[in-house]
Design a protein around this motif. Structure first.
Motif, PDB file in Angstrom:
ATOM      1  N   ARG A 222       0.874  -1.179   0.000  1.00 29.04           N
ATOM      2  CA  ARG A 222       0.000   0.000   0.000  1.00 29.04           C
ATOM      3  C   ARG A 222       0.904   1.220   0.000  1.00 29.04           C
ATOM      4  NH1 ARG A 222      -3.839  -3.236   3.705  1.00 29.04           N
ATOM      5  NH2 ARG A 222      -5.532  -3.625   2.239  1.00 29.04           N
ATOM      6  N   LEU A 223       1.007   1.862  -1.138  1.00 28.32           N
ATOM      7  CA  LEU A 223       1.978   2.935  -1.323  1.00 28.32           C
ATOM      8  C   LEU A 223       1.417   4.310  -1.013  1.00 28.32           C
ATOM      9  CD1 LEU A 223       3.616   1.656  -4.614  1.00 28.32           C
ATOM     10  CD2 LEU A 223       4.175   1.080  -2.250  1.00 28.32           C
ATOM     11  N   GLY A 224       0.147   4.382  -0.653  1.00 28.68           N
ATOM     12  CA  GLY A 224      -0.437   5.656  -0.287  1.00 28.68           C
ATOM     13  C   GLY A 224      -1.025   6.439  -1.446  1.00 28.68           C
ATOM     14  N   ASP A 225      -0.976   5.881  -2.647  1.00 33.88           N
ATOM     15  CA  ASP A 225      -1.526   6.579  -3.811  1.00 33.88           C
ATOM     16  C   ASP A 225      -2.889   6.032  -4.209  1.00 33.88           C
ATOM     17  OD1 ASP A 225      -0.846   4.143  -4.904  1.00 33.88           O
ATOM     18  OD2 ASP A 225       0.436   4.950  -6.483  1.00 33.88           O
ATOM     19  N   GLY A 226      -3.428   5.121  -3.388  1.00 37.77           N
ATOM     20  CA  GLY A 226      -4.740   4.550  -3.667  1.00 37.77           C
ATOM     21  C   GLY A 226      -4.720   3.305  -4.523  1.00 37.77           C
ATOM     22  N   THR A 227      -3.574   2.961  -5.093  1.00 37.43           N
ATOM     23  CA  THR A 227      -3.455   1.774  -5.925  1.00 37.43           C
ATOM     24  C   THR A 227      -2.478   0.817  -5.257  1.00 37.43           C
ATOM     25  OG1 THR A 227      -3.845   3.077  -7.918  1.00 37.43           O
ATOM     26  CG2 THR A 227      -2.882   0.903  -8.217  1.00 37.43           C
ATOM     27  N   ASP A 228      -2.967  -0.350  -4.878  1.00 33.49           N
ATOM     28  CA  ASP A 228      -2.091  -1.347  -4.273  1.00 33.49           C
ATOM     29  C   ASP A 228      -1.241  -2.008  -5.338  1.00 33.49           C
ATOM     30  OD1 ASP A 228      -3.290  -0.793  -1.860  1.00 33.49           O
ATOM     31  OD2 ASP A 228      -4.568  -2.564  -1.872  1.00 33.49           O
ATOM     32  N   ARG A 229      -0.042  -2.375  -4.941  1.00 35.08           N
ATOM     33  CA  ARG A 229       0.845  -3.179  -5.780  1.00 35.08           C
ATOM     34  C   ARG A 229       1.007  -4.524  -5.084  1.00 35.08           C
ATOM     35  NH1 ARG A 229       4.145  -0.653  -9.654  1.00 35.08           N
ATOM     36  NH2 ARG A 229       3.471   1.480  -9.938  1.00 35.08           N
ATOM     37  N   PHE A 230       1.447  -5.530  -5.816  1.00 29.96           N
ATOM     38  CA  PHE A 230       1.577  -6.868  -5.255  1.00 29.96           C
ATOM     39  C   PHE A 230       2.960  -7.428  -5.556  1.00 29.96           C
ATOM     40  CE2 PHE A 230      -2.859  -5.968  -5.740  1.00 29.96           C
ATOM     41  CZ  PHE A 230      -3.389  -6.398  -4.541  1.00 29.96           C
TER      42      PHE A 230
ATOM     43  N   HIS B 203      12.338  -7.932   2.844  1.00 31.83           N
ATOM     44  CA  HIS B 203      13.105  -7.018   2.002  1.00 31.83           C
ATOM     45  C   HIS B 203      12.374  -5.684   1.932  1.00 31.83           C
ATOM     46  CE1 HIS B 203      10.250  -8.744  -0.932  1.00 31.83           C
ATOM     47  NE2 HIS B 203      10.439  -7.645  -1.649  1.00 31.83           N
ATOM     48  N   TYR B 204      13.051  -4.695   1.419  1.00 36.10           N
ATOM     49  CA  TYR B 204      12.518  -3.340   1.344  1.00 36.10           C
ATOM     50  C   TYR B 204      12.216  -2.993  -0.108  1.00 36.10           C
ATOM     51  CZ  TYR B 204      14.312  -3.302   6.047  1.00 36.10           C
ATOM     52  OH  TYR B 204      14.550  -3.622   7.348  1.00 36.10           O
ATOM     53  N   HIS B 205      11.568  -1.859  -0.304  1.00 33.58           N
ATOM     54  CA  HIS B 205      11.182  -1.435  -1.646  1.00 33.58           C
ATOM     55  C   HIS B 205      11.592   0.009  -1.898  1.00 33.58           C
ATOM     56  CE1 HIS B 205       8.463  -4.844  -0.889  1.00 33.58           C
ATOM     57  NE2 HIS B 205       8.709  -5.089  -2.157  1.00 33.58           N
ATOM     58  N   PHE B 206      11.973   0.270  -3.133  1.00 32.79           N
ATOM     59  CA  PHE B 206      12.309   1.608  -3.612  1.00 32.79           C
ATOM     60  C   PHE B 206      11.196   2.046  -4.559  1.00 32.79           C
ATOM     61  CE2 PHE B 206      13.828   4.370  -6.932  1.00 32.79           C
ATOM     62  CZ  PHE B 206      14.444   5.376  -6.209  1.00 32.79           C
ATOM     63  N   ILE B 207      10.732   3.280  -4.400  1.00 29.09           N
ATOM     64  CA  ILE B 207       9.673   3.825  -5.253  1.00 29.09           C
ATOM     65  C   ILE B 207      10.204   5.075  -5.936  1.00 29.09           C
ATOM     66  CG2 ILE B 207       7.331   4.762  -5.308  1.00 29.09           C
ATOM     67  CD1 ILE B 207       7.017   3.168  -2.557  1.00 29.09           C
ATOM     68  N   CYS B 208      10.172   5.067  -7.259  1.00 32.93           N
ATOM     69  CA  CYS B 208      10.666   6.209  -8.028  1.00 32.93           C
ATOM     70  C   CYS B 208       9.620   7.317  -8.026  1.00 32.93           C
ATOM     71  CB  CYS B 208      10.990   5.793  -9.456  1.00 32.93           C
ATOM     72  SG  CYS B 208      11.614   7.157 -10.467  1.00 32.93           S
ATOM     73  N   ARG B 209      10.030   8.506  -7.668  1.00 28.75           N
ATOM     74  CA  ARG B 209       9.122   9.660  -7.638  1.00 28.75           C
ATOM     75  C   ARG B 209       8.844  10.212  -9.038  1.00 28.75           C
ATOM     76  NH1 ARG B 209       7.660  11.256  -2.661  1.00 28.75           N
ATOM     77  NH2 ARG B 209       9.068  10.916  -0.921  1.00 28.75           N
ATOM     78  N   GLU B 210       9.608   9.782 -10.023  1.00 34.12           N
ATOM     79  CA  GLU B 210       9.382  10.251 -11.393  1.00 34.12           C
ATOM     80  C   GLU B 210       8.416   9.331 -12.152  1.00 34.12           C
ATOM     81  OE1 GLU B 210      10.533  13.063 -13.050  1.00 34.12           O
ATOM     82  OE2 GLU B 210      11.108  13.673 -11.030  1.00 34.12           O
ATOM     83  N   CYS B 211       8.780   8.037 -12.269  1.00 33.16           N
ATOM     84  CA  CYS B 211       7.975   7.129 -13.091  1.00 33.16           C
ATOM     85  C   CYS B 211       7.047   6.231 -12.270  1.00 33.16           C
ATOM     86  CB  CYS B 211       8.877   6.270 -13.972  1.00 33.16           C
ATOM     87  SG  CYS B 211       9.880   5.065 -13.063  1.00 33.16           S
ATOM     88  N   GLY B 212       7.229   6.190 -10.951  1.00 29.85           N
ATOM     89  CA  GLY B 212       6.359   5.399 -10.091  1.00 29.85           C
ATOM     90  C   GLY B 212       6.708   3.928 -10.003  1.00 29.85           C
ATOM     91  N   CYS B 213       7.815   3.512 -10.625  1.00 27.37           N
ATOM     92  CA  CYS B 213       8.173   2.100 -10.557  1.00 27.37           C
ATOM     93  C   CYS B 213       8.493   1.707  -9.114  1.00 27.37           C
ATOM     94  CB  CYS B 213       9.352   1.782 -11.471  1.00 27.37           C
ATOM     95  SG  CYS B 213      10.958   2.370 -10.874  1.00 27.37           S
ATOM     96  N   VAL B 214       8.272   0.441  -8.821  1.00 25.19           N
ATOM     97  CA  VAL B 214       8.579  -0.110  -7.507  1.00 25.19           C
ATOM     98  C   VAL B 214       9.604  -1.218  -7.721  1.00 25.19           C
ATOM     99  CG1 VAL B 214       7.665  -1.257  -5.454  1.00 25.19           C
ATOM    100  CG2 VAL B 214       6.239   0.391  -6.712  1.00 25.19           C
ATOM    101  N   GLN B 215      10.715  -1.139  -7.005  1.00 24.28           N
ATOM    102  CA  GLN B 215      11.797  -2.107  -7.162  1.00 24.28           C
ATOM    103  C   GLN B 215      12.161  -2.684  -5.805  1.00 24.28           C
ATOM    104  OE1 GLN B 215      15.093  -0.105  -9.027  1.00 24.28           O
ATOM    105  NE2 GLN B 215      13.828   0.711 -10.663  1.00 24.28           N
ATOM    106  N   ASP B 216      12.580  -3.951  -5.802  1.00 20.34           N
ATOM    107  CA  ASP B 216      13.106  -4.544  -4.582  1.00 20.34           C
ATOM    108  C   ASP B 216      14.410  -3.862  -4.228  1.00 20.34           C
ATOM    109  OD1 ASP B 216      11.040  -6.351  -4.387  1.00 20.34           O
ATOM    110  OD2 ASP B 216      12.142  -7.978  -5.333  1.00 20.34           O
TER     111      ASP B 216
END
Length: 130
Positions: free
Chosen positions: A61-69, A76-89
């Motif tokens: 739950r990234l706080g933008d209203g759209t869950d990712r799975f 492990h942790y996740h990195f979220i790009c503020r430009e393109c929105g990608c989520v990476q391990d």
């Protein structure tokens, strides 16, 4: 109560396990429909929720209203790009003690945590260099 086998649920889980991009339910739905054209978006949502509740996948739950799975349930942790929105391990050393530190400073019971790191991914950084 044992959970009844579901071919649809197994298909959803297997498709998620093949992906490393932390897709939304809608993306998973589009992928599942390639193999099962009659499946509904509601069925995909219900099964993703069930799999997450069972601990077989992670719901982000990234706080933008759209869950990712995420099919990887290991810590492990996740990195979220503020430009393109990608989520990476994001695999890290040295901050695994954060849970114990939090437990030391909290009177209740902490059973887990989820941490996100934010910034600009490598692909977007390349775009800035142009």
């Amino acid at each position: 109560m044992a959970l009844k086998y579901s071919r649809q649920r197994e298909l959803i889980k297997s498709i998620l396990m093949e992906r490393l991009d932390h897709p939304t339910a809608e993306i998973i739905y589009r992928n599942v429909r390639q193999q099962n054209p009659t499946i509904s978006l509601g069925t995909v949502y219900r099964n993703l929720t069930l799999l997450a509740d069972l601990g077989e996948i992670q719901r982000l739950r990234l706080g933008d209203g759209t869950d990712r799975f995420d099919g990887d349930t290991s810590p492990h942790y996740h990195f979220i790009c503020r430009e393109c929105g990608c989520v990476q391990d994001l695999r890290t050393d040295g901050i695994d003690g954060i849970l114990e530190t939090a437990r030391e400073h909290f009177e209740g019971r902490i059973t887990g945590h989820m941490t996100f790191f934010y910034g600009i991914c490598a692909a977007c950084c390349k775009g800035f260099d142009s």
